[in-house]
Design an enzyme around this catalytic site. Structure first.
Site, PDB file in Angstrom:
ATOM      1  N   LYS A 115       0.834  -1.219   0.000  1.00 55.73           N
ATOM      2  CA  LYS A 115       0.000   0.000   0.000  1.00 55.73           C
ATOM      3  C   LYS A 115       0.850   1.243   0.000  1.00 55.73           C
ATOM      4  O   LYS A 115       0.465   2.256  -0.577  1.00 55.73           O
ATOM      5  CB  LYS A 115      -0.971   0.004   1.185  1.00 55.73           C
ATOM      6  CG  LYS A 115      -2.136  -0.945   0.990  1.00 55.73           C
ATOM      7  CD  LYS A 115      -3.359  -0.508   1.766  1.00 55.73           C
ATOM      8  CE  LYS A 115      -4.526  -1.426   1.478  1.00 55.73           C
ATOM      9  NZ  LYS A 115      -5.682  -1.187   2.319  1.00 55.73           N
ATOM     10  N   LYS A 197      -3.661 -11.531  -6.413  1.00 56.61           N
ATOM     11  CA  LYS A 197      -4.983 -11.843  -5.839  1.00 56.61           C
ATOM     12  C   LYS A 197      -6.041 -10.917  -6.444  1.00 56.61           C
ATOM     13  O   LYS A 197      -5.723  -9.781  -6.851  1.00 56.61           O
ATOM     14  CB  LYS A 197      -4.965 -11.744  -4.310  1.00 56.61           C
ATOM     15  CG  LYS A 197      -4.915 -10.341  -3.780  1.00 56.61           C
ATOM     16  CD  LYS A 197      -5.340 -10.273  -2.301  1.00 56.61           C
ATOM     17  CE  LYS A 197      -5.385  -8.802  -1.906  1.00 56.61           C
ATOM     18  NZ  LYS A 197      -5.882  -8.487  -0.599  1.00 56.61           N
ATOM     19  N   LYS A 200     -10.197  -5.450  -4.711  1.00 54.43           N
ATOM     20  CA  LYS A 200     -11.148  -4.386  -5.047  1.00 54.43           C
ATOM     21  C   LYS A 200     -10.432  -3.144  -5.552  1.00 54.43           C
ATOM     22  O   LYS A 200     -11.034  -2.286  -6.173  1.00 54.43           O
ATOM     23  CB  LYS A 200     -12.083  -4.081  -3.871  1.00 54.43           C
ATOM     24  CG  LYS A 200     -11.424  -3.914  -2.539  1.00 54.43           C
ATOM     25  CD  LYS A 200     -12.469  -3.910  -1.423  1.00 54.43           C
ATOM     26  CE  LYS A 200     -11.789  -4.135  -0.087  1.00 54.43           C
ATOM     27  NZ  LYS A 200     -12.601  -4.537   0.974  1.00 54.43           N
TER      28      LYS A 200
HETATM   29  P1  TYM Z   1     -10.311  -6.878   3.415  1.00 53.13           P
HETATM   30  O1  TYM Z   1     -11.409  -5.905   3.625  1.00 53.13           O
HETATM   31  O2  TYM Z   1      -9.246  -6.537   2.434  1.00 53.13           O
HETATM   32  O3  TYM Z   1     -10.902  -8.267   2.987  1.00 53.13           O
HETATM   33  C1  TYM Z   1     -11.978  -8.874   3.705  1.00 53.13           C
HETATM   34  C2  TYM Z   1     -11.805 -10.382   3.698  1.00 53.13           C
HETATM   35  O4  TYM Z   1     -11.753 -10.878   2.362  1.00 53.13           O
HETATM   36  C3  TYM Z   1     -10.611 -11.721   2.184  1.00 53.13           C
HETATM   37  N1  TYM Z   1     -10.123 -11.580   0.808  1.00 53.13           N
HETATM   38  C4  TYM Z   1      -9.905 -12.609  -0.010  1.00 53.13           C
HETATM   39  N2  TYM Z   1     -10.054 -13.937   0.142  1.00 53.13           N
HETATM   40  C5  TYM Z   1      -9.758 -14.728  -0.910  1.00 53.13           C
HETATM   41  N3  TYM Z   1      -9.332 -14.267  -2.101  1.00 53.13           N
HETATM   42  C6  TYM Z   1      -9.173 -12.946  -2.300  1.00 53.13           C
HETATM   43  N4  TYM Z   1      -8.758 -12.497  -3.495  1.00 53.13           N
HETATM   44  C7  TYM Z   1      -9.454 -12.046  -1.235  1.00 53.13           C
HETATM   45  N5  TYM Z   1      -9.418 -10.696  -1.104  1.00 53.13           N
HETATM   46  C8  TYM Z   1      -9.823 -10.432   0.157  1.00 53.13           C
HETATM   47  C9  TYM Z   1      -9.599 -11.171   3.193  1.00 53.13           C
HETATM   48  O5  TYM Z   1      -8.628 -12.139   3.516  1.00 53.13           O
HETATM   49  C10 TYM Z   1     -10.480 -10.827   4.368  1.00 53.13           C
HETATM   50  O6  TYM Z   1     -10.742 -11.959   5.155  1.00 53.13           O
HETATM   51  N6  TYM Z   1      -7.479  -6.088   7.429  1.00 53.13           N
HETATM   52  C11 TYM Z   1      -8.670  -6.760   6.950  1.00 53.13           C
HETATM   53  C12 TYM Z   1      -9.925  -6.345   7.657  1.00 53.13           C
HETATM   54  C13 TYM Z   1      -9.879  -6.505   9.133  1.00 53.13           C
HETATM   55  C14 TYM Z   1     -10.010  -7.719   9.854  1.00 53.13           C
HETATM   56  C15 TYM Z   1      -9.926  -7.358  11.217  1.00 53.13           C
HETATM   57  C16 TYM Z   1     -10.172  -9.051   9.454  1.00 53.13           C
HETATM   58  C17 TYM Z   1      -9.729  -5.495  10.042  1.00 53.13           C
HETATM   59  N7  TYM Z   1      -9.766  -6.015  11.300  1.00 53.13           N
HETATM   60  C18 TYM Z   1      -9.991  -8.332  12.238  1.00 53.13           C
HETATM   61  C19 TYM Z   1     -10.258 -10.005  10.476  1.00 53.13           C
HETATM   62  C20 TYM Z   1     -10.164  -9.659  11.824  1.00 53.13           C
HETATM   63  C21 TYM Z   1      -8.830  -6.418   5.483  1.00 53.13           C
HETATM   64  O7  TYM Z   1      -8.346  -5.416   5.001  1.00 53.13           O
HETATM   65  O8  TYM Z   1      -9.658  -7.278   4.798  1.00 53.13           O
END
Ligand code: TYM
Length: 334
Positions: A115, A197, A200
Site C-alpha cells: 500500500k 490476488k 477491489k
Molecule cells: P479486506 O477488507 O481486504 O478483505 C476482507 C476479507 O476478504 C478476504 N479476501 C480474499 N479472500 C480470498 N481471495 C481474495 N482475493 C481475497 N481478497 C480479500 C480477506 O482475507 C479478508 O478476510 N485487514 C482486513 C480487515 C480486518 C479484519 C480485522 C479481518 C480489520 N480487522 C480483524 C479479520 C479480523 C482487510 O483489510 O480485509
C-alpha cells in the site's frame, strides 16, 4: 468463551466494491460458522481511512456493507453486526497495543509495503500501525477464531505475537486467536493476471468480479479470463489461470477440484469459463436482490446498528477495562 460458546471475530473494509474474493474467502465462511460460534462481524470503517476517502461515499459504503452481511445470509439476531467506529474501545486498545509493538515488526508487513508503494504520497502513521488496530479488533472480544483469506494471515500472526507478549508481562489477559482459512476460495486470483490476488483496488475492472455485477457482466468477465495455451484442463500450479477458475467453481459448488477436472476432461477452456460464470452469477443474484430489499428497510437496519453497537461495546469494554487496570491506569470511581 461467551455464553458457553467460542468467540469468532472478523471484519471487512468498507472501501471499494467488494469482490468475489471477499465473498468466497471470507463472507461465505462467516455464514456457515454463525451457528457454532458467538460471532462479531465488524464493518471496519476505521481501517478504511488509511487511504483518503470521500466522506459521503465512505458512509454509504459502510451501510451497504453491513446490509451485504445480512443479504449474504448472516442472521443479525444471532451474530453481532456493527461499525468499528461505533465502538470506541477499538481505537483505545489500539493506542495501548501500539506501545507494545515494534517498528521493525510493522515495517515487515507485506500489505504495508504494497500500500505504501501504491499511495506513495500518503504513507501515514495509520497505514503503518494498521495491523495493531486489527489486533485490537480481535483481542477485545477474547476471540478464539478469525475466518479470513490467506492474504490476512500475516496480520493474524502479528496479532498473536502482540497478545502473547502482553500476556507474558501481565498474565492471561487475552485469548490467543487462531486463523480459520476455508479449504477452497482462500485466495481467489485476478481474472486478468492469475499471479495476483483478486482485489477491489485493481484498476482493471475485468480483473475482478464485483459482488454487485449483473449476470451479463459476470459472464463477459469470465469469457475474457486469462488462461494459457496448453489447451488442457488440469488443476496445476503451472496453469494458474485454469486453476483459479477451478477454485472458483469448486468454492461455489462445494465440489472437489478432482471432480471438476474429470467433468471437463477433453473439453475446452470456454466451457469451464461458462460454467464458472453461470455458477457465480447464480450465487450472487439472490444476494443482490436481498441487498436491494434490505436497503429500503431503514428502521430495521437502524435498529440492528444501534443494538449491536451497544452489545459489542459491552463485551469490548470489559476487556479494555481489564487491560487498563493491568497496565496501571487509575480505576474508574463508580
Ligand atoms: P479486506 O477488507 O481486504 O478483505 C476482507 C476479507 O476478504 C478476504 N479476501 C480474499 N479472500 C480470498 N481471495 C481474495 N482475493 C481475497 N481478497 C480479500 C480477506 O482475507 C479478508 O478476510 N485487514 C482486513 C480487515 C480486518 C479484519 C480485522 C479481518 C480489520 N480487522 C480483524 C479479520 C479480523 C482487510 O483489510 O480485509
Amino acid at each position: 468463551m461467551l455464553d458457553g460458546k467460542k468467540v469468532l471475530f472478523s471484519g471487512m473494509q468498507s472501501t471499494g466494491n467488494l469482490t468475489l474474493g471477499n465473498y468466497l474467502g471470507a463472507l461465505k465462511n462467516w455464514v456457515s460458522l454463525t451457528d457454532e460460534y458467538e460471532c462479531f462481524y465488524c464493518v471496519v470503517d476505521e481501517h478504511s481511512i488509511t487511504v483518503r476517502q470521500d466522506p459521503a461515499v465512505l458512509r454509504k459504503r459502510a451501510r451497504a456493507l453491513l446490509i451485504l452481511y445480512i443479504a449474504a445470509g448472516i442472521d443479525p439476531e444471532k451474530a453481532c453486526l456493527y461499525y468499528q467506529s461505533h465502538v470506541p474501545a477499538h481505537a483505545e486498545l489500539a493506542w495501548i497495543l501500539d506501545c507494545y509493538t515494534y517498528m521493525g515488526e510493522m515495517s515487515r508487513m507485506t500489505q504495508f509495503k504494497d500500500k505504501s508503494a501504491k499511495h506513495a504520497d500518503n504513507i501515514n502513521v495509520g497505514l503503518f500501525a494498521y495491523p495493531v488496530l486489527m489486533a485490537s479488533d480481535i483481542l477485545l472480544y477474547q476471540t478464539d477464531i478469525v475466518p479470513v483469506g490467506i492474504d490476512q494471515l500475516q496480520h493474524l500472526e502479528i496479532c498473536r505475537d502482540i497478545a502473547l507478549r502482553f500476556n507474558n508481562i501481565y498474565g492471561n489477559v487475552f485469548t490467543i486467536p487462531e486463523a480459520y482459512v476455508g479449504k477452497v476460495g482462500a485466495k481467489i486470483m485476478s481474472l486478468q493476471d492469475p499471479s495476483k490476488k483478486m482485489s477491489k483496488s485493481d484498476e482493471n475492472p475485468n480483473a475482478s468480479i464485483y459482488l454487485m455485477d449483473d449476470k451479463d457482466t459476470i459472464i463477459r468477465k469470465f469469457k475474457r479470463a486469462v488462461t494459457d495455451s496448453e489447451a488442457h484442463i488440469a488443476y496445476s500450479d503451472s496453469q494458474p489461470g485454469v486453476k483459479n477458475l477451478i477454485d472458483i467453481y469448486s468454492a461455489c459448488t462445494g465440489r472437489t477440484s478432482d471432480d471438476i477436472v474429470k467433468e471437463f476432461d477433453g473439453r475446452g477452456y470456454g466451457e469451464l469459463k461458462e460454467a464458472a460464470g453461470e455458477c457465480v452469477a447464480g450465487l450472487l443474484s439472490p444476494i443482490q436482490v436481498r441487498c436491494a430489499e434490505l436497503t429500503k428497510e431503514k428502521d430495521y437496519i437502524d435498529g440492528i446498528i444501534k443494538r449491536n453497537a451497544e452489545k459489542a461495546s459491552y463485551t469490548a469494554e470489559k476487556t479494555l477495562r481489564k487491560v487498563q487496570h493491568k497496565i496501571g491506569f487509575p480505576d474508574r470511581i463508580r
